[in-house]
Design a protein around this motif. Structure first.
Motif, PDB file in Angstrom:
ATOM      1  N   ALA A  13      35.120  32.018  38.556  1.00  0.00           N
ATOM      2  CA  ALA A  13      34.122  31.646  39.569  1.00  0.00           C
ATOM      3  C   ALA A  13      34.773  31.639  40.951  1.00  0.00           C
ATOM      4  O   ALA A  13      34.205  32.142  41.921  1.00  0.00           O
ATOM      5  N   ARG A  14      35.971  31.102  41.019  1.00  0.00           N
ATOM      6  CA  ARG A  14      36.689  31.063  42.311  1.00  0.00           C
ATOM      7  C   ARG A  14      37.006  32.473  42.799  1.00  0.00           C
ATOM      8  O   ARG A  14      36.918  32.777  43.976  1.00  0.00           O
ATOM      9  N   ASP A  15      37.362  33.354  41.843  1.00  0.00           N
ATOM     10  CA  ASP A  15      37.651  34.752  42.217  1.00  0.00           C
ATOM     11  C   ASP A  15      36.455  35.369  42.918  1.00  0.00           C
ATOM     12  O   ASP A  15      36.585  36.001  43.957  1.00  0.00           O
ATOM     13  N   PHE A  16      35.253  35.199  42.314  1.00  0.00           N
ATOM     14  CA  PHE A  16      34.071  35.830  42.911  1.00  0.00           C
ATOM     15  C   PHE A  16      33.772  35.226  44.284  1.00  0.00           C
ATOM     16  O   PHE A  16      33.417  35.947  45.218  1.00  0.00           O
ATOM     17  N   LYS A  17      33.924  33.902  44.378  1.00  0.00           N
ATOM     18  CA  LYS A  17      33.645  33.258  45.657  1.00  0.00           C
ATOM     19  C   LYS A  17      34.594  33.753  46.754  1.00  0.00           C
ATOM     20  O   LYS A  17      34.202  33.923  47.887  1.00  0.00           O
ATOM     21  N   SER A  18      35.859  33.982  46.390  1.00  0.00           N
ATOM     22  CA  SER A  18      36.813  34.395  47.438  1.00  0.00           C
ATOM     23  C   SER A  18      36.777  35.900  47.664  1.00  0.00           C
ATOM     24  O   SER A  18      36.931  36.363  48.790  1.00  0.00           O
ATOM     25  N   CYS A  19      36.534  36.704  46.611  1.00  0.00           N
ATOM     26  CA  CYS A  19      36.495  38.149  46.794  1.00  0.00           C
ATOM     27  C   CYS A  19      35.821  38.803  45.575  1.00  0.00           C
ATOM     28  O   CYS A  19      36.425  38.899  44.497  1.00  0.00           O
ATOM     29  N   PRO A  20      34.567  39.287  45.723  1.00  0.00           N
ATOM     30  CA  PRO A  20      33.866  39.914  44.590  1.00  0.00           C
ATOM     31  C   PRO A  20      34.649  41.082  43.987  1.00  0.00           C
ATOM     32  O   PRO A  20      34.627  41.294  42.770  1.00  0.00           O
ATOM     33  N   GLN A  21      35.363  41.835  44.839  1.00  0.00           N
ATOM     34  CA  GLN A  21      36.135  42.971  44.325  1.00  0.00           C
ATOM     35  C   GLN A  21      37.262  42.492  43.384  1.00  0.00           C
ATOM     36  O   GLN A  21      37.535  43.102  42.349  1.00  0.00           O
ATOM     37  N   TRP A 232      30.498  45.461  44.660  1.00  0.00           N
ATOM     38  CA  TRP A 232      31.500  44.402  44.588  1.00  0.00           C
ATOM     39  C   TRP A 232      32.277  44.439  45.904  1.00  0.00           C
ATOM     40  O   TRP A 232      33.241  45.166  46.027  1.00  0.00           O
ATOM     41  N   ARG A 233      31.801  43.674  46.869  1.00  0.00           N
ATOM     42  CA  ARG A 233      32.422  43.789  48.205  1.00  0.00           C
ATOM     43  C   ARG A 233      33.800  43.170  48.256  1.00  0.00           C
ATOM     44  O   ARG A 233      33.965  42.001  47.904  1.00  0.00           O
ATOM     45  N   PRO A 234      34.770  43.947  48.749  1.00  0.00           N
ATOM     46  CA  PRO A 234      36.073  43.321  48.969  1.00  0.00           C
ATOM     47  C   PRO A 234      35.993  42.349  50.143  1.00  0.00           C
ATOM     48  O   PRO A 234      35.228  42.582  51.074  1.00  0.00           O
ATOM     49  N   SER A 235      36.698  41.279  50.056  1.00  0.00           N
ATOM     50  CA  SER A 235      36.672  40.282  51.131  1.00  0.00           C
ATOM     51  C   SER A 235      38.110  39.986  51.544  1.00  0.00           C
ATOM     52  O   SER A 235      38.730  39.047  51.040  1.00  0.00           O
ATOM     53  N   PRO A 236      38.659  40.822  52.443  1.00  0.00           N
ATOM     54  CA  PRO A 236      40.070  40.646  52.801  1.00  0.00           C
ATOM     55  C   PRO A 236      40.351  39.272  53.414  1.00  0.00           C
ATOM     56  O   PRO A 236      39.539  38.744  54.167  1.00  0.00           O
ATOM     57  N   SER A 237      41.466  38.714  53.033  1.00  0.00           N
ATOM     58  CA  SER A 237      41.867  37.375  53.512  1.00  0.00           C
ATOM     59  C   SER A 237      43.377  37.253  53.270  1.00  0.00           C
ATOM     60  O   SER A 237      43.994  38.177  52.703  1.00  0.00           O
ATOM     61  N   PRO A 238      43.979  36.133  53.641  1.00  0.00           N
ATOM     62  CA  PRO A 238      45.419  35.967  53.341  1.00  0.00           C
ATOM     63  C   PRO A 238      45.723  36.111  51.843  1.00  0.00           C
ATOM     64  O   PRO A 238      46.853  36.412  51.450  1.00  0.00           O
ATOM     65  N   LEU A 239      44.697  35.910  50.996  1.00  0.00           N
ATOM     66  CA  LEU A 239      44.860  36.059  49.543  1.00  0.00           C
ATOM     67  C   LEU A 239      45.357  37.472  49.176  1.00  0.00           C
ATOM     68  O   LEU A 239      46.038  37.668  48.165  1.00  0.00           O
ATOM     69  N   PHE A 245      46.058  43.909  43.186  1.00  0.00           N
ATOM     70  CA  PHE A 245      45.233  45.115  43.173  1.00  0.00           C
ATOM     71  C   PHE A 245      45.126  45.811  44.534  1.00  0.00           C
ATOM     72  O   PHE A 245      44.237  46.636  44.729  1.00  0.00           O
ATOM     73  N   GLN A 246      46.033  45.471  45.413  1.00  0.00           N
ATOM     74  CA  GLN A 246      45.979  46.087  46.756  1.00  0.00           C
ATOM     75  C   GLN A 246      45.989  47.601  46.684  1.00  0.00           C
ATOM     76  O   GLN A 246      45.323  48.282  47.456  1.00  0.00           O
ATOM     77  N   ALA A 247      46.749  48.150  45.729  1.00  0.00           N
ATOM     78  CA  ALA A 247      46.888  49.611  45.636  1.00  0.00           C
ATOM     79  C   ALA A 247      45.556  50.288  45.318  1.00  0.00           C
ATOM     80  O   ALA A 247      45.322  51.428  45.714  1.00  0.00           O
ATOM     81  N   GLU A 248      44.665  49.583  44.591  1.00  0.00           N
ATOM     82  CA  GLU A 248      43.361  50.171  44.235  1.00  0.00           C
ATOM     83  C   GLU A 248      42.271  49.779  45.212  1.00  0.00           C
ATOM     84  O   GLU A 248      41.208  50.394  45.254  1.00  0.00           O
ATOM     85  N   CYS A 249      42.492  48.704  45.967  1.00  0.00           N
ATOM     86  CA  CYS A 249      41.403  48.068  46.720  1.00  0.00           C
ATOM     87  C   CYS A 249      40.911  48.928  47.888  1.00  0.00           C
ATOM     88  O   CYS A 249      41.708  49.357  48.729  1.00  0.00           O
ATOM     89  N   PRO A 250      39.584  49.144  47.974  1.00  0.00           N
ATOM     90  CA  PRO A 250      39.039  49.937  49.085  1.00  0.00           C
ATOM     91  C   PRO A 250      39.327  49.312  50.451  1.00  0.00           C
ATOM     92  O   PRO A 250      39.449  50.022  51.438  1.00  0.00           O
ATOM     93  N   ALA A 251      39.444  47.989  50.515  1.00  0.00           N
ATOM     94  CA  ALA A 251      39.701  47.340  51.812  1.00  0.00           C
ATOM     95  C   ALA A 251      41.056  47.738  52.384  1.00  0.00           C
ATOM     96  O   ALA A 251      41.288  47.617  53.578  1.00  0.00           O
TER      97      ALA A 251
END
Ligand code: SF4
Length: 258
Positions: A13-21, A232-239, A245-251
């Protein structure tokens, strides 16, 4: 997830809240993820704090806990097929010392000889309308008057005052499950921070849990919507700095361009 109950733990649940991707990578695609040093250290200390309560009360001493840590450490060292991602073998001793420091801090906060744990690493679950809440509670104590206390051990730092309620997300989740599944609202939920060390407490009530339940149902709907639209929108943050998964992440695609 089609036609089946959506299964949510506090961490998903926390994962989705902080970043759906991030949620998608972990809960939908189930991509493998290396274990970090912090996670491995946390698991080891959690395992000792579970085992110490299997000892008779008079045997729950700091010395016994330190012995257990050494035993478990040696087992992990021998059995580990893949060490944590950021594991540095030259740093081996430091890693052990840090786990020992966390354990010693625990004994500055509590005396387990005076506590009676009814459940340890307790698997709980409850199905709401179309969402299945589940997870593992570190420790449950039942007071003589029948009231319940839930405890969660943390190896991270104590949050600032503004983040305190957010820090109780996981335990409010479990308090809701206890209420709905067993009809008991825990009298107290406790976060035991082993690093600082410190204990934070909160007394849940019906109003708080009803609000939390609505929050979970709204979250469930948002996850279903993301799934149905494959958005599944990426939500870039200090996280992102700690994300596997940075290597795959569209953000992060532009930063990967040659
Ligand atoms: S790198 Fe950042 S934005 Fe991308 S999935 Fe991970 S946390 Fe989300």
């Amino acid at each position: 997830m089609d036609g089946t109950l959506l299964k949510l733990s506090p961490s998903s649940a926390r994962d989705f809240k902080s970043c759906p991707q991030l949620f998608k990578y972990r809960a939908v695609d189930r991509l493998p993820e290396p274990v970090s040093r912090a996670q491995a250290k946390g698991s080891l200390v959690h395992a000792v704090l579970e085992r110490i309560f299997h000892e008779p009360p008079e045997g729950r001493t700091q010395e016994r806990a330190e012995e257990l840590l050494t035993t478990l450490w040696n087992e992990v060292d021998e059995e580990a097929e893949a060490p944590p991602a950021d594991f540095d073998f030259e740093d081996d001793g430091k890693w052990f010392d840090e786990s020992m420091r966390l354990l010693r801090n625990y004994f500055r906060l509590e005396d387990p000889r005076e506590l009676s744990a009814s459940q340890l690493e307790w698997w709980v679950e409850y199905e709401l309308a179309d969402i299945h809440l589940r997870g593992i509670i570190d420790r449950l104590e039942e007071r003589p008057d029948g009231s319940w206390i839930l405890t969660d051990y943390k190896t991270g730092r104590v949050p600032g005052t503004q983040r305190e309620l957010a820090a109780f997300f996981g335990l409010r989740f479990y308090a809701l499950v206890c209420w709905r599944a067993f009809g008991v609202i825990p009298a107290q939920i406790r976060l035991v921070y082993l690093s600082d060390p410190a204990v934070l407490t909160l007394d849940p009530n019906e109003r708080m849990l009803i609000a939390f339940e609505k929050q979970m149902q709204a979250l469930g709907k948002a996850i279903r919507r993301a799934h149905d639209t494959d958005d599944w929108r990426p939500s870039p943050s200090p996280l992102c700095m700690h994300c596997s998964f940075q290597a795959e992440c569209p953000a992060w695609a532009t930063s990967r361009m040659p």
